[in-house]
Design an enzyme around this catalytic site. Structure first.
Site, short mmCIF file in Angstrom:
data_model
loop_
_atom_site.label_atom_id
_atom_site.label_comp_id
_atom_site.label_asym_id
_atom_site.label_seq_id
_atom_site.Cartn_x
_atom_site.Cartn_y
_atom_site.Cartn_z
N CYS A 69 0.83 -1.21 0.00
CA CYS A 69 0.00 0.00 0.00
C CYS A 69 0.87 1.26 0.00
O CYS A 69 1.84 1.35 0.75
CB CYS A 69 -0.91 -0.02 1.23
SG CYS A 69 -2.04 1.38 1.28
N CYS A 73 0.58 4.69 6.96
CA CYS A 73 -0.05 4.54 8.28
C CYS A 73 0.92 3.79 9.21
O CYS A 73 1.27 2.63 8.93
CB CYS A 73 -1.36 3.77 8.17
SG CYS A 73 -2.38 4.38 6.79
N CYS A 76 0.41 -0.03 10.33
CA CYS A 76 -0.08 -1.06 9.41
C CYS A 76 1.00 -1.95 8.80
O CYS A 76 2.01 -1.46 8.27
CB CYS A 76 -0.90 -0.40 8.30
SG CYS A 76 -1.72 -1.61 7.24
N CYS A 113 -16.73 -8.85 5.46
CA CYS A 113 -16.06 -7.57 5.23
C CYS A 113 -14.79 -7.78 4.41
O CYS A 113 -13.88 -8.49 4.85
CB CYS A 113 -15.74 -6.93 6.58
SG CYS A 113 -14.85 -5.38 6.41
N CYS A 144 -19.72 -5.78 3.48
CA CYS A 144 -18.97 -4.59 3.89
C CYS A 144 -17.67 -4.59 3.09
O CYS A 144 -17.11 -5.65 2.81
CB CYS A 144 -18.67 -4.67 5.39
SG CYS A 144 -17.67 -3.28 5.99
N CYS A 204 -19.41 2.30 8.65
CA CYS A 204 -18.65 1.61 9.69
C CYS A 204 -17.40 2.43 9.90
O CYS A 204 -16.58 2.57 8.98
CB CYS A 204 -18.30 0.19 9.23
SG CYS A 204 -17.19 -0.68 10.35
N ARG A 276 -17.98 -2.54 18.01
CA ARG A 276 -17.27 -3.81 17.77
C ARG A 276 -15.93 -3.88 18.50
O ARG A 276 -15.07 -3.01 18.31
CB ARG A 276 -17.04 -4.02 16.26
CG ARG A 276 -16.36 -5.37 15.96
CD ARG A 276 -16.31 -5.71 14.47
NE ARG A 276 -17.61 -5.53 13.89
CZ ARG A 276 -17.88 -4.64 12.92
NH1 ARG A 276 -16.94 -3.91 12.41
NH2 ARG A 276 -19.12 -4.53 12.46
N1 SAM Z 1 -6.67 0.65 3.17
C1 SAM Z 1 -7.94 0.90 3.70
C2 SAM Z 1 -7.95 1.97 4.76
O1 SAM Z 1 -6.93 2.23 5.37
O2 SAM Z 1 -9.03 2.50 5.01
C3 SAM Z 1 -8.62 -0.36 4.25
C4 SAM Z 1 -7.81 -1.37 5.03
S1 SAM Z 1 -7.06 -0.78 6.55
C5 SAM Z 1 -6.06 -2.18 7.01
C6 SAM Z 1 -8.45 -0.78 7.67
C7 SAM Z 1 -8.22 -0.45 9.12
O3 SAM Z 1 -7.48 -1.48 9.75
C8 SAM Z 1 -7.43 0.79 9.46
O4 SAM Z 1 -8.18 1.96 9.37
C9 SAM Z 1 -7.07 0.52 10.91
O5 SAM Z 1 -8.08 0.99 11.78
C10 SAM Z 1 -7.04 -1.00 10.98
N2 SAM Z 1 -5.67 -1.47 11.25
C11 SAM Z 1 -4.64 -1.49 10.40
N3 SAM Z 1 -3.53 -1.99 10.98
C12 SAM Z 1 -3.88 -2.27 12.26
C13 SAM Z 1 -3.16 -2.79 13.37
N4 SAM Z 1 -1.87 -3.12 13.29
N5 SAM Z 1 -3.83 -2.97 14.54
C14 SAM Z 1 -5.13 -2.64 14.63
N6 SAM Z 1 -5.85 -2.15 13.62
C15 SAM Z 1 -5.24 -1.95 12.44
C1 DTB Z 2 -11.39 -2.36 11.44
O1 DTB Z 2 -11.67 -1.37 12.14
N1 DTB Z 2 -10.64 -3.37 11.84
C2 DTB Z 2 -10.45 -4.32 10.76
C3 DTB Z 2 -11.41 -3.77 9.67
N2 DTB Z 2 -11.82 -2.52 10.20
C4 DTB Z 2 -10.96 -3.67 8.29
C5 DTB Z 2 -9.03 -4.47 10.38
C6 DTB Z 2 -8.15 -4.89 11.52
C7 DTB Z 2 -6.79 -5.10 11.00
C8 DTB Z 2 -5.87 -5.61 12.04
C9 DTB Z 2 -4.48 -5.78 11.54
C10 DTB Z 2 -4.32 -6.79 10.46
O2 DTB Z 2 -4.87 -7.93 10.55
O3 DTB Z 2 -3.59 -6.50 9.51
FE1 SF4 Z 3 -2.82 1.15 3.42
FE2 SF4 Z 3 -2.73 -0.06 5.78
FE3 SF4 Z 3 -3.02 2.57 5.65
FE4 SF4 Z 3 -5.06 1.00 4.86
S1 SF4 Z 3 -4.23 1.16 6.94
S2 SF4 Z 3 -4.28 2.81 3.82
S3 SF4 Z 3 -3.90 -0.72 4.03
S4 SF4 Z 3 -1.23 1.40 4.96
#
Ligand code: SAM
Ligand code: DTB
Ligand code: SF4
Length: 329
Positions: A69, A73, A76, A113, A144, A204, A276
Site C-alpha cells: 500500500c 499509516c 499497518c 467484510c 462490507c 462503519c 465492535r
Molecule cells: N486501506 C484501507 C484503509 O486504510 O481504510 C482499508 C484497510 S485498513 C487495514 C483498515 C483499518 O485497519 C485501518 O483503518 C485501521 O483501523 C485497521 N488497522 C490497520 N492496521 C492495524 C493494526 N496493526 N492494529 C489494529 N488495527 C489496524
Molecule cells: C477495522 O476497524 N478493523 C479491521 C477492519 N476494520 C478492516 C481491520 C483490523 C486489522 C488488524 C491488523 C491486520 O490484521 O492487519
Molecule cells: Fe494502506 Fe494499511 Fe493505511 Fe489501509 S491502513 S491505507 S492498508 S497502509
C-alpha cells in the site's frame, strides 16, 4: 472536586444528554474520568435499552488485496513504507472471495467484510468489486468493504451493487492523526465518509487504541464519531496489533480497564450503534473481553485471521461465548 462538576454528575448528565444532537467535549472528558463501576453500570443500562445484551453480532474479514500500500499509516503491516516481511498480492478472483464468504457463513458470520490495501480503488477494478458484492450478498450475508478513499461515483456504484456497509476509520483524534499518517489528512477521511453517507450505504467507522495517544486523543476520537450526523451504525474499536518493522511495532498494550472504559464511553455516546470489539482480541484475556461485553460491546470479528494478523478462532470463541451465555448473531 465539588459535587456539581464531579465525574458522577457527568455520568448522569451524559445519560440525560443521550438524545441531544451534539455531544460537548466537557461531557466526554468527564466520562473518561468517571469512576469505572459507575461508568460501566450506565453503559450497560444504555446497552439494554437498545439491544439484547446476550447477543453479539459476528463479522468475518477477508483481505482481498494484501500489502504494497502506498500510504504510510504507522500502525499497518501493509504499508510499502515499512519492512514488515509481508508478501504483497493482487486483487483476489471473485470465485475465491465468494468461496471464503460461503465458509464464513457456515462458521456463523452474518456479515462479510472485504478489505484492500489501497489508498483508493482504481476505476478499472470497480466492475470486479461490484460483482463480488452482488455474489456475496446473494449468499444471504451482509456485505462490507474497506478500500480506502472513494469518489462519489465509486460510492454510488458500490451502493447500487448492494454494498450494505463501507468501513473507513478515522482511527484517532483529529489532532493525533497527522502523527500516525502523513500521506492523507483527517479531512480526507471525513470527505470519503460523507460520500459514503450520500450514496445511501451504512457507515462503519472507528479506530485504534494503543498508538501512544493521550487520553485527550481518545476523548477527541470518540467525540468526532459521536457527533457525526448520524453517528456510524458500526463502530470498530481496535486494540493496536503491534507489527514489527512499523514505527508502532514496540508499542505497549493498553490495560484492559482503559480499553473497556473506551468501549463504555462509546456505548453511552452512541447508544444505537454496534460497538465492535475488533482487532486485539488475540492478546486479550477472556476476562478482559467479558468486561468489554459488559461495557456495551456487541459485535466482534470471528475466525482465526483478521486481515494479516491472528484472531482467536472458532473453538476458543465458542468456548468463551458458552461460558458467557452469549449467542453470536
Ligand atoms: N486501506 C484501507 C484503509 O486504510 O481504510 C482499508 C484497510 S485498513 C487495514 C483498515 C483499518 O485497519 C485501518 O483503518 C485501521 O483501523 C485497521 N488497522 C490497520 N492496521 C492495524 C493494526 N496493526 N492494529 C489494529 N488495527 C489496524
Ligand atoms: C477495522 O476497524 N478493523 C479491521 C477492519 N476494520 C478492516 C481491520 C483490523 C486489522 C488488524 C491488523 C491486520 O490484521 O492487519
Ligand atoms: Fe494502506 Fe494499511 Fe493505511 Fe489501509 S491502513 S491505507 S492498508 S497502509
Amino acid at each position: 472536586m465539588d459535587g456539581e462538576a464531579g465525574p458522577q454528575t457527568a455520568v448522569k448528565k451524559a445519560a440525560a444528554n443521550q438524545m441531544a444532537a451534539k455531544w460537548v467535549r466537557e461531557d466526554v472528558d468527564a466520562l473518561m474520568r468517571a469512576p469505572f463501576a459507575e461508568l460501566v453500570f450506565r453503559a450497560a443500562a444504555v446497552h439494554r435499552e437498545h439491544f439484547d445484551p446476550n447477543e453479539v453480532q459476528a463479522s468475518r474479514l477477508l483481505s482481498i488485496k494484501t500489502g504494497g500500500c502506498p500510504e504510510d499509516c504507522g500502525y499497518c503491516s501493509q504499508s510499502a513504507h515499512f519492512k514488515t516481511g509481508l508478501k504483497a498480492s493482487r486483487l483476489m478472483d471473485k470465485e475465491a472471495v465468494v468461496a471464503e464468504a460461503r465458509r464464513a457463513r457456515e462458521e456463523g458470520a452474518s456479515r462479510f467484510c472485504m478489505g484492500a490495501a489501497w489508498r483508493a480503488p482504481k476505476d478499472r477494478d470497480m466492475g470486479d468489486l461490484c460483482a463480488m458484492v452482488a455474489e456475496v450478498k446473494a449468499l444471504g450475508l451482509e456485505t462490507c468493504m474497506t478500500l480506502g478513499m472513494l469518489t462519489d461515483d465509486q460510492a454510488g456504484r458500490l451502493s447500487e451493487a448492494g454494498l450494505d456497509y463501507y468501513n473507513h476509520n478515522i482511527d484517532t483524534s483529529p489532532e493525533y492523526y497527522g502523527k500516525m499518517v502523513s500521506t492523507r489528512t483527517f479531512q480526507d477521511r471525513i470527505d470519503t465518509l460523507e460520500r459514503v453517507r450520500a450514496s445511501g450505504m451504512k457507515v462503519c467507522c472507528g479506530g485504534i487504541v494503543g498508538m501512544g495517544e493521550a487520553v485527550e486523543d481518545r476523548a477527541g476520537f470518540l467525540l468526532a464519531l459521536a457527533n457525526m450526523s448520524p453517528p456510524p451504525e458500526s463502530v470498530p474499536i481496535n486494540a493496536l496489533m503491534p507489527i514489527e518493522g512499523t514505527p508502532l511495532g514496540g508499542s505497549e498494550p493498553v490495560s484492559a480497564v482503559e480499553f473497556a472504559r473506551l468501549i463504555a464511553v462509546a456505548r453511552i455516546l452512541m447508544p444505537t450503534s454496534y460497538v465492535r470489539l475488533s482487532a486485539g482480541r488475540e492478546n486479550m484475556s477472556e476476562e478482559a473481553q467479558a468486561l468489554c461485553f459488559l461495557a456495551g460491546a456487541n459485535s466482534i470479528f470471528v475466525g482465526d485471521e483478521l486481515l494479516t494478523t491472528n484472531n482467536p478462532g472458532q473453538d476458543k470463541d465458542s468456548a468463551m461465548f458458552d461460558r458467557l451465555g452469549v449467542r453470536l448473531v
